[in-house]
Design a protein around this motif. Structure first.
Motif, short mmCIF file in Angstrom:
data_model
loop_
_atom_site.label_atom_id
_atom_site.label_comp_id
_atom_site.label_asym_id
_atom_site.label_seq_id
_atom_site.Cartn_x
_atom_site.Cartn_y
_atom_site.Cartn_z
N UNK A 51 0.86 -1.18 0.00
CA UNK A 51 0.00 0.00 0.00
C UNK A 51 0.90 1.24 0.00
N UNK A 52 0.60 2.20 -0.86
CA UNK A 52 1.25 3.51 -0.80
C UNK A 52 0.28 4.44 -0.07
N UNK A 53 0.71 4.93 1.08
CA UNK A 53 -0.19 5.66 1.97
C UNK A 53 0.26 7.12 2.12
N UNK A 54 -0.52 8.07 1.63
CA UNK A 54 -0.19 9.48 1.82
C UNK A 54 -0.29 9.87 3.29
N UNK A 55 0.62 10.72 3.73
CA UNK A 55 0.60 11.24 5.10
C UNK A 55 0.48 12.77 5.05
N UNK A 56 0.02 13.40 6.13
CA UNK A 56 -0.20 14.85 6.11
C UNK A 56 1.05 15.64 5.76
N UNK A 65 2.95 -4.82 3.22
CA UNK A 65 3.67 -3.62 3.63
C UNK A 65 2.93 -2.35 3.23
N UNK A 66 3.24 -1.29 3.95
CA UNK A 66 2.79 0.05 3.58
C UNK A 66 4.02 0.93 3.42
N UNK A 67 4.01 1.77 2.41
CA UNK A 67 5.11 2.71 2.18
C UNK A 67 4.60 4.13 2.44
N UNK A 68 5.32 4.86 3.29
CA UNK A 68 4.97 6.25 3.56
C UNK A 68 6.22 7.11 3.39
N UNK A 69 6.02 8.38 3.07
CA UNK A 69 7.12 9.34 3.02
C UNK A 69 7.01 10.26 4.24
N UNK A 70 7.94 11.17 4.37
CA UNK A 70 7.88 12.09 5.50
C UNK A 70 6.60 12.92 5.48
N UNK A 71 6.15 13.25 4.29
CA UNK A 71 4.92 14.03 4.13
C UNK A 71 4.44 13.90 2.70
N UNK A 72 3.12 13.79 2.52
CA UNK A 72 2.55 13.72 1.19
C UNK A 72 2.47 12.30 0.66
N UNK A 73 2.35 12.18 -0.66
CA UNK A 73 2.16 10.89 -1.31
C UNK A 73 3.49 10.28 -1.72
N UNK A 74 3.76 9.03 -1.32
CA UNK A 74 5.02 8.39 -1.71
C UNK A 74 5.20 8.38 -3.23
N UNK A 75 6.45 8.45 -3.65
CA UNK A 75 6.87 8.41 -5.06
C UNK A 75 6.67 9.74 -5.79
N UNK A 76 6.01 10.72 -5.17
CA UNK A 76 5.91 12.07 -5.76
C UNK A 76 7.08 12.88 -5.23
#
Length: 226
Positions: free
Chosen positions: A8-13, A80-91
């Motif tokens: 899952x690619x999960x956007x974070x605030x 698995x879930x992939x998150x970035x520090x903020x926003x949508x992963x891979x952008x």
């Protein structure tokens, strides 16, 4: 029933924690492990929402050598879930390589909708948004001038990510290539307490930021050629 995704690619605030979706919270609580760009940053987010799942680092410096190991674990059934520090992963963040390899090998990927910085910046800019192009970060050194000049005849609104210490340099380079009368908008700290959107010509923005030092995350929106 559809197959359970392996990733899952999960956007974070991007600032305001209330911008995370209920679905994102449910997914993060259900997976076996969470891949994070910075485990310290993501650890604070997960603690805030009382999510107690194993965190592993997945960032631009280790993504090439991590792909095979992660796929091997997914073959064993790990979700698995992939998150970035903020926003949508891979952008403008890690994620593309893993997604590409998984798709090529027949694994299931699911990207949730959610927060990303360039959409509110684009809408806030007041520039045409019926057609636009997302350019992300410009090269820091090599190829920077060539990349900017390649956009000289671009008629669509252009969206860039930029760091505060390079913003004035970028505005000056844009003014040289596109002309000082080209309109633009600088969006800073979107969704946060000190959110700011400064609009004007490149000449006006240069004048403003020469006397107003800037901090925070920045999205720069530039009008296209008429």
């Amino acid at each position: 029933m559809p197959e359970t995704p392996h990733l899952y690619l999960v956007p974070t605030p991007i600032g305001n924690l209330e911008d995370i979706t209920l679905r994102a919270l449910n997914v993060l609580k259900s997976v076996d492990v969470i891949l994070a760009e910075d485990t310290r940053t993501s650890g604070k987010l997960l603690k805030h929402f009382d999510i107690k799942k194993p965190l592993e680092s997945y960032h631009m410096y280790n993504e090439h050598k991590s792909v095979e190991r992660l796929i091997a674990r997914m073959k064993e059934g790990t979700v698995m879930a992939l998150i970035s520090d903020a926003g949508t992963p891979a952008i403008s963040d890690p994620g593309f390589l893993l997604v590409r390899e998984m798709i090529e090998r027949g694994f299931t990927v699911n990207c949730l909708p959610g927060a990303t910085a360039f959409v509110p910046a684009l809408v806030n800019s007041g520039l045409p948004i019926d057609r636009f192009v997302f350019e992300g970060f410009l090269p820091i050194k090599k190829g920077r001038k060539t990349r900017i000049e390649a956009l000289l005849n671009e008629s669509r609104t252009m969206v860039f990510y930029e760091s505060p210490h390079r913003l004035l340099k970028t505005l000056l380079q844009f003014s040289e290539v596109f002309g000082p009368d080209r309109t633009a908008c600088v969006s800073r700290e979107l969704t946060k307490i000190y959110e700011e959107n400064v609009r004007g010509t490149l000449a006006e923005l240069i004048d403003y930021y020469e006397s107003h030092p800037i901090k925070g995350e920045i999205v720069l929106t530039l009008s296209g050629k008429k």
